[in-house]
Design a protein around this motif. Structure first.
Motif, PDB file in Angstrom:
ATOM      1  N   ALA A 147       0.820  -1.207   0.000  1.00 45.93           N
ATOM      2  CA  ALA A 147       0.000   0.000   0.000  1.00 45.93           C
ATOM      3  C   ALA A 147       0.858   1.263   0.000  1.00 45.93           C
ATOM      4  O   ALA A 147       0.552   2.247  -0.681  1.00 45.93           O
ATOM      5  CB  ALA A 147      -0.928  -0.007   1.217  1.00 45.93           C
ATOM      6  N   ALA A 148       1.948   1.241   0.772  1.00 47.65           N
ATOM      7  CA  ALA A 148       2.787   2.432   0.894  1.00 47.65           C
ATOM      8  C   ALA A 148       3.672   2.647  -0.327  1.00 47.65           C
ATOM      9  O   ALA A 148       3.947   3.792  -0.713  1.00 47.65           O
ATOM     10  CB  ALA A 148       3.650   2.333   2.151  1.00 47.65           C
ATOM     11  N   PHE A 149       4.132   1.557  -0.948  1.00 45.37           N
ATOM     12  CA  PHE A 149       5.127   1.688  -2.018  1.00 45.37           C
ATOM     13  C   PHE A 149       4.637   1.193  -3.377  1.00 45.37           C
ATOM     14  O   PHE A 149       5.384   1.283  -4.357  1.00 45.37           O
ATOM     15  CB  PHE A 149       6.408   0.922  -1.639  1.00 45.37           C
ATOM     16  N   GLY A 150       3.413   0.680  -3.452  1.00 45.76           N
ATOM     17  CA  GLY A 150       2.925   0.164  -4.720  1.00 45.76           C
ATOM     18  C   GLY A 150       2.915   1.214  -5.814  1.00 45.76           C
ATOM     19  O   GLY A 150       3.444   1.009  -6.910  1.00 45.76           O
ATOM     20  N   GLN A 151       2.324   2.367  -5.504  1.00 43.80           N
ATOM     21  CA  GLN A 151       2.242   3.423  -6.517  1.00 43.80           C
ATOM     22  C   GLN A 151       3.617   3.999  -6.818  1.00 43.80           C
ATOM     23  O   GLN A 151       3.966   4.239  -7.980  1.00 43.80           O
ATOM     24  CB  GLN A 151       1.284   4.527  -6.056  1.00 43.80           C
ATOM     25  N   GLU A 152       4.415   4.217  -5.792  1.00 45.58           N
ATOM     26  CA  GLU A 152       5.769   4.746  -5.995  1.00 45.58           C
ATOM     27  C   GLU A 152       6.604   3.774  -6.825  1.00 45.58           C
ATOM     28  O   GLU A 152       7.373   4.186  -7.708  1.00 45.58           O
ATOM     29  CB  GLU A 152       6.427   4.980  -4.639  1.00 45.58           C
ATOM     30  N   PHE A 153       6.444   2.483  -6.550  1.00 45.00           N
ATOM     31  CA  PHE A 153       7.192   1.471  -7.310  1.00 45.00           C
ATOM     32  C   PHE A 153       6.797   1.488  -8.781  1.00 45.00           C
ATOM     33  O   PHE A 153       7.653   1.459  -9.674  1.00 45.00           O
ATOM     34  CB  PHE A 153       6.936   0.093  -6.703  1.00 45.00           C
ATOM     35  N   LEU A 154       5.485   1.543  -9.051  1.00 46.28           N
ATOM     36  CA  LEU A 154       5.024   1.549 -10.441  1.00 46.28           C
ATOM     37  C   LEU A 154       5.482   2.813 -11.177  1.00 46.28           C
ATOM     38  O   LEU A 154       5.781   2.779 -12.368  1.00 46.28           O
ATOM     39  CB  LEU A 154       3.502   1.438 -10.487  1.00 46.28           C
ATOM     40  N   GLN A 155       5.556   3.925 -10.447  1.00 41.79           N
ATOM     41  CA  GLN A 155       5.969   5.181 -11.081  1.00 41.79           C
ATOM     42  C   GLN A 155       7.483   5.245 -11.288  1.00 41.79           C
ATOM     43  O   GLN A 155       7.954   5.574 -12.384  1.00 41.79           O
ATOM     44  CB  GLN A 155       5.519   6.372 -10.233  1.00 41.79           C
ATOM     45  N   SER A 156       8.246   4.949 -10.258  1.00 43.42           N
ATOM     46  CA  SER A 156       9.695   5.132 -10.343  1.00 43.42           C
ATOM     47  C   SER A 156      10.393   3.981 -11.056  1.00 43.42           C
ATOM     48  O   SER A 156      11.308   4.205 -11.866  1.00 43.42           O
ATOM     49  CB  SER A 156      10.291   5.295  -8.935  1.00 43.42           C
ATOM     50  N   ALA A 157       9.968   2.749 -10.781  1.00 43.65           N
ATOM     51  CA  ALA A 157      10.649   1.599 -11.364  1.00 43.65           C
ATOM     52  C   ALA A 157      10.068   1.193 -12.718  1.00 43.65           C
ATOM     53  O   ALA A 157      10.793   0.701 -13.590  1.00 43.65           O
ATOM     54  CB  ALA A 157      10.592   0.410 -10.404  1.00 43.65           C
ATOM     55  N   LYS A 158       8.759   1.401 -12.910  1.00 43.86           N
ATOM     56  CA  LYS A 158       8.109   0.979 -14.146  1.00 43.86           C
ATOM     57  C   LYS A 158       7.644   2.161 -14.994  1.00 43.86           C
ATOM     58  O   LYS A 158       7.038   1.975 -16.042  1.00 43.86           O
ATOM     59  CB  LYS A 158       6.916   0.061 -13.828  1.00 43.86           C
ATOM     60  N   HIS A 159       7.866   3.369 -14.489  1.00 46.54           N
ATOM     61  CA  HIS A 159       7.616   4.600 -15.245  1.00 46.54           C
ATOM     62  C   HIS A 159       6.147   4.778 -15.629  1.00 46.54           C
ATOM     63  O   HIS A 159       5.832   5.294 -16.703  1.00 46.54           O
ATOM     64  CB  HIS A 159       8.511   4.650 -16.493  1.00 46.54           C
ATOM     65  N   TRP A 160       5.254   4.355 -14.750  1.00 50.24           N
ATOM     66  CA  TRP A 160       3.838   4.619 -14.959  1.00 50.24           C
ATOM     67  C   TRP A 160       3.540   6.052 -14.562  1.00 50.24           C
ATOM     68  O   TRP A 160       4.224   6.645 -13.724  1.00 50.24           O
ATOM     69  CB  TRP A 160       2.996   3.672 -14.110  1.00 50.24           C
ATOM     70  N   THR A 161       2.500   6.624 -15.147  1.00 44.09           N
ATOM     71  CA  THR A 161       2.053   7.945 -14.701  1.00 44.09           C
ATOM     72  C   THR A 161       1.316   7.806 -13.377  1.00 44.09           C
ATOM     73  O   THR A 161       0.781   6.727 -13.069  1.00 44.09           O
ATOM     74  CB  THR A 161       1.110   8.570 -15.741  1.00 44.09           C
ATOM     75  N   PRO A 162       1.256   8.873 -12.562  1.00 42.04           N
ATOM     76  CA  PRO A 162       0.515   8.787 -11.308  1.00 42.04           C
ATOM     77  C   PRO A 162      -0.943   8.373 -11.496  1.00 42.04           C
ATOM     78  O   PRO A 162      -1.476   7.573 -10.723  1.00 42.04           O
ATOM     79  CB  PRO A 162       0.631  10.210 -10.746  1.00 42.04           C
TER      80      PRO A 162
END
Length: 329
Positions: A147-162
């Motif tokens: 929950a805490a790092f899922g979105q950050e992981f997808l954005q920073s490591a997988k380059h997804w948009t917010p």
């Protein structure tokens, strides 16, 4: 609690410093924390044992559904408006929730819990309830990690948009809410809470190990792994809460639920610190693998022998009070 949280969150954009903002958030979070124990006690008072697992699942489903709503709406608001507008939306939602509780959430009558007050011996004299709390705290670590790092992981490591990451996690949150309903109903049919909880601990361990090993894979594989681990890690919460209330009995249900939620929140508070430190030093794969250790320990911490040795004992306290007509008054 909801009213205080709503007011403070709405006032938070007026904070003049990071310290002032932090203080408002801490107090607001503490006030909103009243929801968990009090709503759990309402479930114990309103529903008989054979329906309580599903009812607690409905109550527990609110959390991942709320996270899904936040993941879907807040990035969109924050991208189109100042950050403080997103906070005001949260405050308004808390205030609306407080009004709905005042209008519709009826307390069980005093007579509902009166019978169990005669049995006032503390359930904490034995280890069973402590083990339920400990196991629940261990099982919540993967939940807070994703929950805490899922979105950050997808954005920073997988380059997804917010917004894209938020939409994906919103779907995951809805699936987690549905999972809690299914597991709650399963525990009612099984007549047990702790046995399903142990099986979920096994599944959560496997899911986090898989997630740790596939972080470098394609985006499709990663989002599936994130989604599966997210759903599995949240579906046990209702079981732990229901078991805590049932083992404690009506006179101690509120306190037991308070200890249950507090132990989970303490684990949740420590999890982002641990995950952030490991991810920063060794990467997300190592961080998620480290989180698998906790549900693995939870497999052994869940006191399933309690149900095997005393199959009827779990429901004797709360069930006897929940069957009274006063529950639906």
């Amino acid at each position: 609690g909801l009213a205080i949280a709503g007011i403070l969150v709405c006032l938070s954009p007026l904070a003049r410093s990071a310290l002032d903002f932090g203080v408002l958030m801490v107090i607001a979070g503490a006030a909103a924390g009243s929801v968990s124990a009090s709503s759990g006690r309402l479930v114990v008072g309103w529903f008989p044992a054979e329906k309580r697992g599903l009812a607690m699942g409905v109550r527990q489903a609110a959390q991942p559904m709320g996270m899904a709503l936040a993941a879907l709406v807040l990035p969109w608001i924050a991208s189109a408006h100042p950050f403080r507008d997103a906070l005001v939306v949260l405050g308004i939602l808390c205030a609306i929730s407080a009004a709905l509780v005042a209008a519709f959430a009826k307390n069980p009558s005093a007579a509902t819990f009166q019978a169990s007050r005669k049995q006032s011996v503390s359930p904490y004299r034995e280890s069973t309830l402590w083990r339920v709390h400990f196991a629940s705290a261990l099982l919540v670590v993967p939940q807070f990690a994703v929950a805490a790092f899922g979105q950050e992981f997808l954005q920073s490591a997988k380059h997804w948009t917010p917004i894209g990451a938020g939409r994906a996690l919103a779907v995951v949150g809805l699936a987690g809410g549905a999972g809690r309903l299914i597991v709650g109903s399963w525990s009612d049919r099984l007549g047990k809470r702790l046995t399903p909880m142990r099986w979920i601990a096994v599944a959560s361990t496997v899911a986090m190990i898989v997630l740790g090993f596939v972080v470098g894979a394609s985006a499709g594989i990663v989002i599936v792994a994130v989604g599966v681990s997210s759903v599995i890690s949240v579906i046990d919460n209702g079981l732990g809460s229901t078991a805590s209330a049932e083992i404690a009995g009506g006179a101690w249900a509120g306190r037991a639920l308070g200890v249950q939620v507090t132990s989970q929140n303490l684990a949740g508070f420590a999890t982002p610190i641990m995950v952030g430190a490991i991810a920063g030093a060794y990467g997300y794969g190592a961080a998620f693998l480290a989180c698998a250790v906790f549900p693995a320990l939870g497999i052994f911490a869940v006191p399933v022998k309690y149900e095997k040795s005393s199959p009827n004992e779990v429901s004797e306290g709360p069930q006897s009070i929940a069957e009274q007509p006063a529950n639906l008054a």
